[in-house]
Design a protein around this motif. Structure first.
Motif, PDB file in Angstrom:
ATOM      1  N   ARG A   1       0.792  -1.230   0.000  1.00 25.36           N
ATOM      2  CA  ARG A   1       0.000   0.000   0.000  1.00 25.36           C
ATOM      3  C   ARG A   1       0.826   1.282   0.000  1.00 25.36           C
ATOM      4  NH1 ARG A   1      -4.792  -1.710   4.148  1.00 25.36           N
ATOM      5  NH2 ARG A   1      -5.474  -3.503   2.955  1.00 25.36           N
ATOM      6  N   LEU A   2       1.937   1.274  -0.703  1.00 28.92           N
ATOM      7  CA  LEU A   2       2.667   2.524  -0.867  1.00 28.92           C
ATOM      8  C   LEU A   2       1.841   3.454  -1.745  1.00 28.92           C
ATOM      9  CD1 LEU A   2       6.452   1.688  -1.336  1.00 28.92           C
ATOM     10  CD2 LEU A   2       5.208   2.272   0.732  1.00 28.92           C
ATOM     11  N   HIS A   3       2.030   4.728  -1.560  1.00 27.79           N
ATOM     12  CA  HIS A   3       1.323   5.736  -2.344  1.00 27.79           C
ATOM     13  C   HIS A   3       2.164   6.192  -3.541  1.00 27.79           C
ATOM     14  CE1 HIS A   3      -1.037   9.192  -3.459  1.00 27.79           C
ATOM     15  NE2 HIS A   3       0.008   9.983  -3.274  1.00 27.79           N
ATOM     16  N   LYS A   4       3.480   6.229  -3.355  1.00 28.79           N
ATOM     17  CA  LYS A   4       4.351   6.765  -4.394  1.00 28.79           C
ATOM     18  C   LYS A   4       5.713   6.097  -4.294  1.00 28.79           C
ATOM     19  CE  LYS A   4       6.014  11.342  -5.864  1.00 28.79           C
ATOM     20  NZ  LYS A   4       5.930  12.776  -5.529  1.00 28.79           N
ATOM     21  N   VAL A   5       6.324   5.858  -5.455  1.00 23.61           N
ATOM     22  CA  VAL A   5       7.696   5.353  -5.514  1.00 23.61           C
ATOM     23  C   VAL A   5       8.475   6.283  -6.434  1.00 23.61           C
ATOM     24  CG1 VAL A   5       9.172   3.446  -6.269  1.00 23.61           C
ATOM     25  CG2 VAL A   5       7.031   2.958  -5.066  1.00 23.61           C
ATOM     26  N   TRP A   6       9.653   6.681  -5.977  1.00 25.65           N
ATOM     27  CA  TRP A   6      10.478   7.588  -6.765  1.00 25.65           C
ATOM     28  C   TRP A   6      11.877   7.003  -6.955  1.00 25.65           C
ATOM     29  CZ3 TRP A   6      14.885   9.823  -4.644  1.00 25.65           C
ATOM     30  CH2 TRP A   6      15.020   9.735  -3.254  1.00 25.65           C
ATOM     31  N   ALA A   7      12.581   7.543  -7.942  1.00 23.14           N
ATOM     32  CA  ALA A   7      13.957   7.119  -8.223  1.00 23.14           C
ATOM     33  C   ALA A   7      14.743   8.327  -8.707  1.00 23.14           C
ATOM     34  CB  ALA A   7      13.979   6.022  -9.282  1.00 23.14           C
ATOM     35  N   MET A   8      16.016   8.334  -8.403  1.00 22.74           N
ATOM     36  CA  MET A   8      16.915   9.394  -8.852  1.00 22.74           C
ATOM     37  C   MET A   8      17.927   8.773  -9.810  1.00 22.74           C
ATOM     38  SD  MET A   8      17.044  12.594  -8.131  1.00 22.74           S
ATOM     39  CE  MET A   8      17.417  13.592  -6.739  1.00 22.74           C
ATOM     40  N   VAL A   9      18.151   9.427 -10.941  1.00 21.97           N
ATOM     41  CA  VAL A   9      19.050   8.899 -11.965  1.00 21.97           C
ATOM     42  C   VAL A   9      19.991  10.006 -12.427  1.00 21.97           C
ATOM     43  CG1 VAL A   9      19.197   7.759 -14.213  1.00 21.97           C
ATOM     44  CG2 VAL A   9      17.196   7.391 -12.771  1.00 21.97           C
ATOM     45  N   VAL A  10      21.284   9.704 -12.514  1.00 23.54           N
ATOM     46  CA  VAL A  10      22.222  10.696 -13.040  1.00 23.54           C
ATOM     47  C   VAL A  10      22.002  10.843 -14.540  1.00 23.54           C
ATOM     48  CG1 VAL A  10      23.970  10.442 -11.235  1.00 23.54           C
ATOM     49  CG2 VAL A  10      24.082   8.994 -13.266  1.00 23.54           C
ATOM     50  N   GLU A  11      22.214  12.031 -15.028  1.00 25.06           N
ATOM     51  CA  GLU A  11      21.954  12.370 -16.425  1.00 25.06           C
ATOM     52  C   GLU A  11      22.642  11.414 -17.421  1.00 25.06           C
ATOM     53  OE1 GLU A  11      19.964  14.171 -19.302  1.00 25.06           O
ATOM     54  OE2 GLU A  11      19.761  14.804 -17.234  1.00 25.06           O
ATOM     55  N   PRO A  12      23.895  11.035 -17.197  1.00 26.25           N
ATOM     56  CA  PRO A  12      24.531  10.144 -18.186  1.00 26.25           C
ATOM     57  C   PRO A  12      23.933   8.730 -18.246  1.00 26.25           C
ATOM     58  CG  PRO A  12      26.185  11.266 -16.855  1.00 26.25           C
ATOM     59  CD  PRO A  12      24.852  11.518 -16.211  1.00 26.25           C
ATOM     60  N   ASN A  13      23.132   8.340 -17.259  1.00 25.96           N
ATOM     61  CA  ASN A  13      22.604   6.974 -17.218  1.00 25.96           C
ATOM     62  C   ASN A  13      21.301   6.881 -18.016  1.00 25.96           C
ATOM     63  OD1 ASN A  13      21.884   4.373 -16.630  1.00 25.96           O
ATOM     64  ND2 ASN A  13      22.092   4.572 -14.430  1.00 25.96           N
ATOM     65  N   ARG A  14      21.430   6.939 -19.320  1.00 30.44           N
ATOM     66  CA  ARG A  14      20.265   6.906 -20.215  1.00 30.44           C
ATOM     67  C   ARG A  14      19.510   5.577 -20.131  1.00 30.44           C
ATOM     68  NH1 ARG A  14      19.758  12.135 -21.139  1.00 30.44           N
ATOM     69  NH2 ARG A  14      21.463  13.062 -22.262  1.00 30.44           N
ATOM     70  N   ALA A  15      20.223   4.487 -19.909  1.00 24.01           N
ATOM     71  CA  ALA A  15      19.573   3.171 -19.829  1.00 24.01           C
ATOM     72  C   ALA A  15      18.584   3.129 -18.665  1.00 24.01           C
ATOM     73  CB  ALA A  15      20.612   2.072 -19.703  1.00 24.01           C
ATOM     74  N   SER A  16      18.980   3.656 -17.531  1.00 18.26           N
ATOM     75  CA  SER A  16      18.096   3.662 -16.370  1.00 18.26           C
ATOM     76  C   SER A  16      16.915   4.601 -16.584  1.00 18.26           C
ATOM     77  CB  SER A  16      18.873   4.058 -15.114  1.00 18.26           C
ATOM     78  OG  SER A  16      18.088   3.829 -13.977  1.00 18.26           O
ATOM     79  N   GLN A  17      17.152   5.728 -17.210  1.00 16.42           N
ATOM     80  CA  GLN A  17      16.053   6.642 -17.524  1.00 16.42           C
ATOM     81  C   GLN A  17      15.039   5.946 -18.433  1.00 16.42           C
ATOM     82  OE1 GLN A  17      17.576  10.404 -19.034  1.00 16.42           O
ATOM     83  NE2 GLN A  17      19.213  10.343 -17.530  1.00 16.42           N
ATOM     84  N   ALA A  18      15.527   5.181 -19.416  1.00 15.83           N
ATOM     85  CA  ALA A  18      14.649   4.463 -20.339  1.00 15.83           C
ATOM     86  C   ALA A  18      13.821   3.410 -19.605  1.00 15.83           C
ATOM     87  CB  ALA A  18      15.462   3.820 -21.458  1.00 15.83           C
ATOM     88  N   VAL A  19      14.425   2.710 -18.640  1.00 14.63           N
ATOM     89  CA  VAL A  19      13.689   1.719 -17.848  1.00 14.63           C
ATOM     90  C   VAL A  19      12.534   2.397 -17.130  1.00 14.63           C
ATOM     91  CG1 VAL A  19      13.812   0.249 -15.790  1.00 14.63           C
ATOM     92  CG2 VAL A  19      15.586   0.074 -17.540  1.00 14.63           C
ATOM     93  N   LEU A  20      12.809   3.495 -16.457  1.00 14.57           N
ATOM     94  CA  LEU A  20      11.771   4.186 -15.691  1.00 14.57           C
ATOM     95  C   LEU A  20      10.663   4.720 -16.588  1.00 14.57           C
ATOM     96  CD1 LEU A  20      14.076   6.033 -13.167  1.00 14.57           C
ATOM     97  CD2 LEU A  20      12.606   4.058 -12.692  1.00 14.57           C
ATOM     98  N   GLU A  21      11.036   5.317 -17.707  1.00 15.95           N
ATOM     99  CA  GLU A  21      10.031   5.871 -18.619  1.00 15.95           C
ATOM    100  C   GLU A  21       9.179   4.761 -19.221  1.00 15.95           C
ATOM    101  OE1 GLU A  21      12.415   8.315 -21.210  1.00 15.95           O
ATOM    102  OE2 GLU A  21      12.786   9.776 -19.597  1.00 15.95           O
ATOM    103  N   LYS A  22       9.798   3.641 -19.551  1.00 19.19           N
ATOM    104  CA  LYS A  22       9.065   2.486 -20.085  1.00 19.19           C
ATOM    105  C   LYS A  22       8.059   1.954 -19.067  1.00 19.19           C
ATOM    106  CE  LYS A  22      10.004  -2.201 -21.726  1.00 19.19           C
ATOM    107  NZ  LYS A  22      11.061  -3.192 -21.953  1.00 19.19           N
ATOM    108  N   LEU A  23       8.392   2.048 -17.797  1.00 18.52           N
ATOM    109  CA  LEU A  23       7.512   1.572 -16.732  1.00 18.52           C
ATOM    110  C   LEU A  23       6.417   2.581 -16.360  1.00 18.52           C
ATOM    111  CD1 LEU A  23      10.176  -0.111 -14.445  1.00 18.52           C
ATOM    112  CD2 LEU A  23       8.394  -1.276 -15.765  1.00 18.52           C
ATOM    113  N   GLY A  24       6.459   3.763 -16.955  1.00 14.45           N
ATOM    114  CA  GLY A  24       5.419   4.751 -16.689  1.00 14.45           C
ATOM    115  C   GLY A  24       5.772   5.792 -15.646  1.00 14.45           C
TER     116      GLY A  24
END
Length: 194
Positions: A137-160
């Motif tokens: 029952r979490l309300h929100k999940v967040w993540a922090m990604v450094v700018e050069p880590n495009r792969a991780s940004q893509a994972v998060l964006e793909k997941l919504g």
């Protein structure tokens, strides 16, 4: 090797960490391909990793809201049973630093260098978010990604996940200050999308 799966997906499963997994964690968290994107600049000794497992991962005190799992891949049967000969360790997915009573947690994940780029972490993160929003029952999940880590940004964006913030020169990364992005997904967004 891991015991029975906690959450089972199509190609991966989430398993509780066991004593036998300490070497895998130690080896891979010290790998530059893992620790650099996580901005982890401190090497970890075997003793430090063992202490981390004892105090943070499986302390069993019942007060800890963290969700921390070993990601494995293998055949569906091997994943279900944790068959030691047919399961491969992939990495880690976790929601740590859960802020109660606000029900907000921070997502982190990594894959061993030999397992990167196979989609395992995306699937494992889906399983973890299903658990976090559907059962914990979490309300929100967040993540922090450094700018050069495009792969991780893509994972998060793909997941919504949606980008919520842009932090200028937030992190010292490979010899220079780089920007970081904060992403988040709300429970209603995740559950409505599933």
């Amino acid at each position: 090797m891991p015991g029975p799966a906690f959450r089972l997906g199509d190609t991966v499963a989430l398993h509780p960490w066991e004593d036998e997994d300490v070497d895998f964690y130690h080896e891979n968290r010290n790998s530059a391909a893992v620790r650099r994107p996580l901005t982890d600049v401190n090497p970890r000794t075997r003793h430090q990793v063992t202490e981390h497992f004892e105090e943070e991962v499986y302390d069993g005190d019942g007060d800890d809201d963290d969700m921390d799992f070993l990601v494995c891949t293998g055949s569906p049967e091997a994943l279900r049973t944790g068959d030691t000969d047919a399961v491969t360790r992939v990495g880690q997915v976790a929601i740590s630093w859960v802020n109660r009573p606000h029900d907000v947690g921070m997502l982190m994940y990594w894959a061993a260098p030999s397992q990167q780029g196979n989609g395992y972490i995306s699937e494992a993160t889906r399983l973890l978010l299903d658990h976090a929003f559907g059962e914990r029952r979490l309300h929100k999940v967040w993540a922090m990604v450094v700018e050069p880590n495009r792969a991780s940004q893509a994972v998060l964006e793909k997941l919504g996940f949606q980008q919520e913030g842009h932090y200028r020169e937030e992190t010292f990364y490979e010899g220079e200050y780089v920007d970081a992005r904060r992403y988040a997904v709300l429970a209603e967004e995740w559950l409505d999308g599933r």
